[in-house]
Design a protein around this motif. Sequence first.
Motif, short mmCIF file in Angstrom:
data_model
loop_
_atom_site.label_atom_id
_atom_site.label_comp_id
_atom_site.label_asym_id
_atom_site.label_seq_id
_atom_site.Cartn_x
_atom_site.Cartn_y
_atom_site.Cartn_z
N THR A 41 -7.63 5.87 -2.78
CA THR A 41 -7.61 7.15 -3.18
C THR A 41 -9.18 7.62 -3.41
O THR A 41 -9.31 8.79 -3.18
CB THR A 41 -6.70 7.45 -4.46
OG1 THR A 41 -7.15 6.63 -5.44
CG2 THR A 41 -5.30 7.28 -4.09
N THR A 92 -4.71 8.83 1.65
CA THR A 92 -4.90 9.63 2.94
C THR A 92 -3.60 9.43 3.65
O THR A 92 -3.46 9.94 4.81
CB THR A 92 -5.81 8.48 3.62
OG1 THR A 92 -5.38 7.06 3.66
CG2 THR A 92 -7.38 8.31 3.02
N ASP A 118 0.79 -1.16 0.04
CA ASP A 118 0.06 0.02 -0.07
C ASP A 118 0.87 1.31 0.18
O ASP A 118 0.64 2.15 -0.82
CB ASP A 118 -0.91 -0.11 1.41
CG ASP A 118 -2.06 -0.86 1.06
OD1 ASP A 118 -2.40 -1.20 -0.07
OD2 ASP A 118 -2.89 -1.29 1.91
#
Length: 240
Positions: free
Chosen positions: A142, A135, A74
């Motif tokens: 997103t 974030t 991520d």
Amino acid sequence: MSEPAFRRILLKLSGEALMGDLPYGADPERIAAIARQVKFVADRGVEIAIVVGGGNIYRGLQGAAAGMDRATGDYMGMLATVLNALALQDALEKVGADTRVQSAITISEVAEQYIRRRAMRHLEKGRVVIFAAGTGNPFFTTDTAAALRALEIHAEAMLMAKNNVEGVYTADPRVDPDARFIEEISYQEAIEQRLTVMDSTALSLCMDNDLPIHVFNMDDERNIDRIVCGERVGTVVRNA
Ligand code: UDP
């Protein structure tokens, strides 16, 4: 020219929206076309913030599927959004738009750090603000970043760009010939029917805070201006 219906908007561009017909990465032609349109709308006095995705380069789930720690994947995905943000900034500057990139992950050499008040000040000064790195947290998308930032900066609407489809359908029109186009739908229905507007975390955030979402086809970039003018384009998701 008609008066804009919105004063401040948040535009969500997925990585796919920047890809054009390429199988991977970002298409400079496509980005230039988007930049021209954003500049056009900004010149009409509409304040524009953009959240860019990174799926055209990397998704965390890809890494996880190959055995990588999900959080690591991520973070790589978030960094991919920074690449897109810089490409978009470059294209916007080429057409004469004033821009700032703010990143949720500190990379001070290439982008400002995300500071809400500062972002709002940029917008007031007519700068296009590009929010990068989602974030800043793994396990999010997103889309959620777009909903979050839109609410934080008091955007009046979120414009969600899609590729090759006019908006939201009852099923994927690229796969199912019986898929029906939906002009307007409530958040609740979209969540219950698991329609591909955006992920459920992002949708819930919009629902709880009454943020209207305009889902539209980015193949025709003029759609941004049409929506800003209050024209009926694509699908609107809002409380019934
Ligand atoms: N990502 C994340 N947290 C965020 C936003 C994004 O971890 O707040 C990672 C996640 O791995 C995601 C990748 O960044 O797969 C790219 O973002 P996304 O898939 O939302 O891009 P898009 O589909 O809009 O191109």
